[in-house]
Write an enzyme that holds these catalytic residues in place. Structure first.
Site, PDB file in Angstrom:
ATOM      1  N   LYS A  46     112.411  22.590  77.649  1.00 32.32           N
ATOM      2  CA  LYS A  46     111.906  23.623  76.737  1.00 32.32           C
ATOM      3  C   LYS A  46     112.185  25.008  77.313  1.00 32.32           C
ATOM      4  CE  LYS A  46     108.392  20.652  74.681  1.00 32.32           C
ATOM      5  NZ  LYS A  46     106.994  20.213  74.614  1.00 32.32           N
ATOM      6  N   GLN A  90     101.340  20.997  77.573  1.00 33.50           N
ATOM      7  CA  GLN A  90     102.132  19.768  77.519  1.00 33.50           C
ATOM      8  C   GLN A  90     101.212  18.546  77.626  1.00 33.50           C
ATOM      9  OE1 GLN A  90     105.380  19.685  76.807  1.00 33.50           O
ATOM     10  NE2 GLN A  90     105.491  17.463  76.926  1.00 33.50           N
ATOM     11  N   ASP A 113     102.684  24.936  69.272  1.00 36.01           N
ATOM     12  CA  ASP A 113     102.850  23.499  69.076  1.00 36.01           C
ATOM     13  C   ASP A 113     102.222  23.067  67.748  1.00 36.01           C
ATOM     14  OD1 ASP A 113     104.125  21.601  70.529  1.00 36.01           O
ATOM     15  OD2 ASP A 113     102.456  21.127  71.852  1.00 36.01           O
TER      16      ASP A 113
HETATM   17  N1  GUN Z   1     104.203  15.455  74.747  1.00 37.72           N
HETATM   18  C1  GUN Z   1     105.120  14.741  74.055  1.00 37.72           C
HETATM   19  N2  GUN Z   1     105.520  15.433  72.974  1.00 37.72           N
HETATM   20  C2  GUN Z   1     104.853  16.596  72.972  1.00 37.72           C
HETATM   21  C3  GUN Z   1     104.837  17.731  72.102  1.00 37.72           C
HETATM   22  O1  GUN Z   1     105.532  17.808  71.091  1.00 37.72           O
HETATM   23  N3  GUN Z   1     103.988  18.730  72.462  1.00 37.72           N
HETATM   24  C4  GUN Z   1     103.205  18.651  73.565  1.00 37.72           C
HETATM   25  N4  GUN Z   1     102.415  19.687  73.826  1.00 37.72           N
HETATM   26  N5  GUN Z   1     103.195  17.626  74.366  1.00 37.72           N
HETATM   27  C5  GUN Z   1     104.007  16.605  74.092  1.00 37.72           C
END
Ligand code: GUN
Length: 281
Positions: A46, A90, A113
């Site tokens: 990311k 995350q 998110d």
């Molecule tokens: N863990 C796996 N996929 C995601 C996501 O799209 N966002 C977040 N914050 N954690 C994740």
């Protein structure tokens, strides 16, 4: 011929069209708690992707044994910082931390998110103008990129997670997106085949390797695989790609399908959060 829905190529093409204020780019903070191997890798992807499009990003790497109170204080501080446009925690988090409590602490305006109940609530009310859940929005954008016939189709989603299945059902059933008739299947579903076999678009998000077989799908269906599990040294999806490909009209690979589009959606949300915050000061 089955069309391969290449998320890597699509996200690259879409990224090149993003408009970013280079003098004052958006700034996103990724909160990473502990050293979960997949999370370390996702957060670094990311961050790298943000850099590629000149979005500023910072990783806030916190110890595995951080208390809930300390993490909440960290989020409160980031909420108050004027130079932070987006906050992403995350997942998964260590067991001692309550996910809902943590996500609810994020300022909804900075929730890139789109996991805050306020933002999901707006979506439930039919408002698609705000921040949108990343994986669901990435899937929609991937199907749109390939100009697939999407309106008013039968969609079957397998998996009811809060990150993918549930918000995806909200997004795709909106009149303003693809006006779909959505069936959301889960562990309690009595006759999974009867639902998956009817689907024009089948989306698998269960986290079980190659769970969806060719017997599950209708001839000519669009098949989207959200799953990604490391098996020995291979990344495996929720769809048995080789057999399902023979029947599908279009299918996503794993890796290189939904994953890169989730990151693209994050960039879109970060730009939107930045613009919407600027508009309100
Ligand atoms: N863990 C796996 N996929 C995601 C996501 O799209 N966002 C977040 N914050 N954690 C994740």
């Amino acid at each position: 011929m089955t069309l391969l829905l290449d998320g890597k190529a699509a996200s690259q093409a879409l990224r090149s069209k993003l408009s970013i204020d280079l003098k004052k780019p958006p700034h996103v903070v990724f909160i990473l708690v502990g050293n979960h191997p997949s999370s370390l890798s996702y957060v670094s992807i990311k961050k790298r992707t943000c850099e590629e499009v000149s979005i500023r990003s910072t990783i806030c790497h916190l110890a595995e044994d951080i208390s809930e109170k300390q993490l909440l204080m960290e989020i409160t501080h980031l909420n108050s910082r004027d130079d932070v446009d987006g906050i992403l925690v995350q997942l998964p988090l260590p067991q001692n931390l309550r996910v809902e409590k943590i996500l609810e602490a994020i300022d909804p305006k900075k929730d890139v998110d789109c996991l805050h109940p306020y933002n999901l609530g707006r979506l439930a009310f039919g408002d698609t103008s705000g921040l949108l859940p990343c994986t669901p929005y990435g899937i929609l954008e991937l199907m749109r990129f390939y100009d697939l016939d999407l309106m008013q189709k039968e969609v079957c989603i397998v998996g009811r997670s809060s990150i993918v299945g549930r918000p995806l059902s909200l997004l795709l059933s909106q009149k303003s997106t693809i006006d779909a008739t959505v069936t959301l299947c889960h562990q309690g579903t009595k006759d999974l085949f009867s639902h998956t076999k009817r689907a024009d678009i089948l989306i698998a998000a269960v986290g079980r390797c190659e769970f969806i077989k060719k017997e599950h799908i209708k001839e000519g269906a669009i098949v989207i695989d959200v799953g990604i599990t490391r098996q020995n040294d291979r990344l495996v999806g929720d769809v048995d790609f080789v057999s399902v490909k023979q029947k599908a009209s279009a299918i996503t690979p794993v890796p290189g399908g939904v994953g890169p589009m989730t990151v693209y959606a994050l960039l879109q949300n970060s730009i939107k959060a930045h613009k919407q915050r600027k508009a309100t000061v």
